[in-house]
Design a protein around this motif. Sequence first.
Motif, PDB file in Angstrom:
ATOM      1  N   ASN A   1     -10.058  14.958  28.023  1.00  0.00           N
ATOM      2  CA  ASN A   1     -10.954  15.853  27.110  1.00  0.00           C
ATOM      3  C   ASN A   1     -10.292  17.191  27.347  1.00  0.00           C
ATOM      4  N   ARG A   2      -9.431  17.407  27.795  1.00  0.00           N
ATOM      5  CA  ARG A   2      -8.149  18.508  27.638  1.00  0.00           C
ATOM      6  C   ARG A   2      -7.385  18.010  26.520  1.00  0.00           C
ATOM      7  N   MET A   3      -6.604  17.096  26.193  1.00  0.00           N
ATOM      8  CA  MET A   3      -6.198  16.855  25.088  1.00  0.00           C
ATOM      9  C   MET A   3      -6.697  17.315  24.313  1.00  0.00           C
ATOM     10  N   LYS A   4      -8.050  17.118  23.835  1.00  0.00           N
ATOM     11  CA  LYS A   4      -8.655  17.283  23.018  1.00  0.00           C
ATOM     12  C   LYS A   4      -9.309  18.235  22.074  1.00  0.00           C
ATOM     13  N   LEU A   5      -8.619  19.255  23.093  1.00  0.00           N
ATOM     14  CA  LEU A   5      -9.128  20.784  22.819  1.00  0.00           C
ATOM     15  C   LEU A   5      -7.667  21.241  22.148  1.00  0.00           C
ATOM     16  N   ASP A   6      -6.629  20.013  21.998  1.00  0.00           N
ATOM     17  CA  ASP A   6      -5.466  20.803  21.239  1.00  0.00           C
ATOM     18  C   ASP A   6      -6.048  21.140  20.125  1.00  0.00           C
ATOM     19  N   LYS A   7      -4.762  21.774  19.313  1.00  0.00           N
ATOM     20  CA  LYS A   7      -4.895  22.500  17.897  1.00  0.00           C
ATOM     21  C   LYS A   7      -4.882  21.814  16.911  1.00  0.00           C
ATOM     22  N   LYS A   8      -4.219  20.159  17.357  1.00  0.00           N
ATOM     23  CA  LYS A   8      -3.599  19.751  15.987  1.00  0.00           C
ATOM     24  C   LYS A   8      -5.093  18.420  16.158  1.00  0.00           C
ATOM     25  N   THR A   9      -5.509  18.071  17.415  1.00  0.00           N
ATOM     26  CA  THR A   9      -7.179  16.938  17.076  1.00  0.00           C
ATOM     27  C   THR A   9      -8.080  17.522  16.275  1.00  0.00           C
ATOM     28  N   VAL A  10      -7.844  16.740  15.321  1.00  0.00           N
ATOM     29  CA  VAL A  10      -8.855  16.512  14.090  1.00  0.00           C
ATOM     30  C   VAL A  10     -10.120  15.677  14.053  1.00  0.00           C
ATOM     31  N   ASP A  11     -11.290  16.316  13.940  1.00  0.00           N
ATOM     32  CA  ASP A  11     -12.846  15.153  14.155  1.00  0.00           C
ATOM     33  C   ASP A  11     -12.634  14.870  15.571  1.00  0.00           C
ATOM     34  N   THR A  12     -12.490  15.520  16.625  1.00  0.00           N
ATOM     35  CA  THR A  12     -12.264  14.762  17.949  1.00  0.00           C
ATOM     36  C   THR A  12     -11.476  13.729  17.748  1.00  0.00           C
ATOM     37  N   THR A  13     -10.144  13.446  17.237  1.00  0.00           N
ATOM     38  CA  THR A  13      -9.078  12.419  17.038  1.00  0.00           C
ATOM     39  C   THR A  13      -7.752  13.311  17.895  1.00  0.00           C
ATOM     40  N   ILE A  14      -7.709  12.858  18.819  1.00  0.00           N
ATOM     41  CA  ILE A  14      -6.180  13.510  19.594  1.00  0.00           C
ATOM     42  C   ILE A  14      -5.304  12.985  17.794  1.00  0.00           C
ATOM     43  N   GLN A  15      -4.408  13.822  17.624  1.00  0.00           N
ATOM     44  CA  GLN A  15      -2.796  13.507  17.160  1.00  0.00           C
ATOM     45  C   GLN A  15      -2.149  14.226  17.610  1.00  0.00           C
ATOM     46  N   MET A  16      -1.236  13.343  18.361  1.00  0.00           N
ATOM     47  CA  MET A  16       0.040  13.088  18.855  1.00  0.00           C
ATOM     48  C   MET A  16       1.582  13.168  18.210  1.00  0.00           C
ATOM     49  N   VAL A  17       2.248  14.440  18.404  1.00  0.00           N
ATOM     50  CA  VAL A  17       3.703  14.027  17.871  1.00  0.00           C
ATOM     51  C   VAL A  17       4.943  13.168  18.162  1.00  0.00           C
ATOM     52  N   LEU A  18       5.095  12.031  17.793  1.00  0.00           N
ATOM     53  CA  LEU A  18       5.545  11.596  18.128  1.00  0.00           C
ATOM     54  C   LEU A  18       7.223  11.548  18.002  1.00  0.00           C
ATOM     55  N   LEU A  19       8.110   9.950  18.428  1.00  0.00           N
ATOM     56  CA  LEU A  19       9.340  10.223  17.169  1.00  0.00           C
ATOM     57  C   LEU A  19       9.471   8.361  17.120  1.00  0.00           C
ATOM     58  N   LYS A  20      10.067   8.282  15.779  1.00  0.00           N
ATOM     59  CA  LYS A  20      10.575   6.808  15.729  1.00  0.00           C
ATOM     60  C   LYS A  20      12.162   6.699  15.919  1.00  0.00           C
ATOM     61  N   GLY A  21      12.139   7.962  15.864  1.00  0.00           N
ATOM     62  CA  GLY A  21      13.834   8.177  16.670  1.00  0.00           C
ATOM     63  C   GLY A  21      14.229   9.434  16.761  1.00  0.00           C
ATOM     64  N   ILE A  22      14.921   9.496  17.165  1.00  0.00           N
ATOM     65  CA  ILE A  22      15.834  10.874  17.022  1.00  0.00           C
ATOM     66  C   ILE A  22      16.382  11.854  16.537  1.00  0.00           C
ATOM     67  N   ALA A  23      15.718  12.799  15.869  1.00  0.00           N
ATOM     68  CA  ALA A  23      15.453  13.226  14.947  1.00  0.00           C
ATOM     69  C   ALA A  23      14.320  12.974  14.019  1.00  0.00           C
ATOM     70  N   GLN A  24      13.478  11.384  14.107  1.00  0.00           N
ATOM     71  CA  GLN A  24      12.361  10.915  13.323  1.00  0.00           C
ATOM     72  C   GLN A  24      10.947  11.499  13.588  1.00  0.00           C
ATOM     73  N   PRO A  25      10.817  12.625  13.498  1.00  0.00           N
ATOM     74  CA  PRO A  25       9.606  13.166  14.226  1.00  0.00           C
ATOM     75  C   PRO A  25       8.010  12.677  13.652  1.00  0.00           C
ATOM     76  N   VAL A  26       7.345  12.185  13.865  1.00  0.00           N
ATOM     77  CA  VAL A  26       5.975  12.048  13.189  1.00  0.00           C
ATOM     78  C   VAL A  26       4.885  12.784  13.643  1.00  0.00           C
ATOM     79  N   VAL A  27       3.593  12.725  13.211  1.00  0.00           N
ATOM     80  CA  VAL A  27       2.356  12.954  13.614  1.00  0.00           C
ATOM     81  C   VAL A  27       1.178  12.125  13.374  1.00  0.00           C
ATOM     82  N   VAL A  28       0.915  11.435  14.705  1.00  0.00           N
ATOM     83  CA  VAL A  28      -0.276  10.152  14.433  1.00  0.00           C
ATOM     84  C   VAL A  28      -0.834  10.065  15.350  1.00  0.00           C
ATOM     85  N   LYS A  29      -2.221   9.759  14.598  1.00  0.00           N
ATOM     86  CA  LYS A  29      -4.088   9.883  14.943  1.00  0.00           C
ATOM     87  C   LYS A  29      -3.479   8.889  16.704  1.00  0.00           C
ATOM     88  N   ILE A  30      -4.354   9.011  17.343  1.00  0.00           N
ATOM     89  CA  ILE A  30      -4.455   7.891  18.412  1.00  0.00           C
ATOM     90  C   ILE A  30      -6.150   8.182  19.506  1.00  0.00           C
TER      91      ILE A  30
END
Length: 355
Positions: free
Chosen positions: A309-338
Amino acid sequence: MKATKVKSASNTYNVYIGENIRYDLNSFLPKDYSSIFIITDEVVAKHYLEGIKNTLSHKHVHCSIIPYGEKSKNLNTFYQLHTNAIEFGLDRQSLIIALGGGVVGDVAGFVAATYMRGVDYIQMPTTILAHDSSVGGKVAINHEQGKNLIGNFYPPAAVVYDVQTLQTLDEKEIRSGYAELIKEALIQDYDFFQSLLASDLSSLTNNVLADQLNRGIEIKASVVEVDERESGVRKHLNLGHTLGHALESILGYGTRTHGELVAIGLLFALHVSEKLFSVRLPYDQLLQWLNLNAYPIQLTNINKKQVLNRMKLDKKTVDTTIQMVLLKGIAQPVVVKISDEDILCYLDTFLKELE
């Protein structure tokens, strides 16, 4: 001394880094000001406030000292500083100096952004952590429901970073700052990441500190110049913060340092990335380094649904869906809805690994 230029939509400013450069503060002021208002905290004031006041040649210098720590990032402190500014007679040609760590920088910057609809301010960081928060113009205070939910984008007129002031930091503050350097390396620079993992935080020299801080600031500047208001790639700078901020609000601001909880968030981001993308990332390497440098990574009696519930208050959250910054590799960041269900699953496996 090294100067890094940062371009923003409203102005271009320099980040100056060196030893004992606080004594040359007058030369870093971008223009003449009618008055100067220094905002600092009770810990920093004991070490540096008088020296900074004596350095300034201006005849109208005022000071306010706020309590130390994250708990000062609140509406009451913000309002009191506005009251102080009014009582000191600050006008639109006045300058605010934020002398301290990330808390002072965020609060003083937000006061500058809102006092008479905006006056100039200079960041004078005195912590390693503040190398990140002092660059890029994000200023804010906390709401009891979440971190940095009340704020603005308002770049400083300059950043004056005297690494000599870092010698008075305790171990917790050093750990806190290095978590943000690790974050910056993970999103952009493999070699920098490896050099950080080779660092022993108990035996840092000023030269090593200055070099690593310069590289971290270069990474931060390269991102915020492209995306000042966090509509795209600047979100990558939030790697580790979705969980880190949630833990801060749950455990209580100031219970652990911001960076110590971001470090746990970085581990979680690597854990989720490995599961989601079926890739091998330096999770074990980072975990070992955190343990060697005495990061408090243990979490006990954590309610996963409360964390969600606290993660859902993150400013990247859209329509109550959490978006996390993840890595496909070092220096390969992506933003993913989870999904909520997947977050709970990842939290479960992650917390079991930490045990």
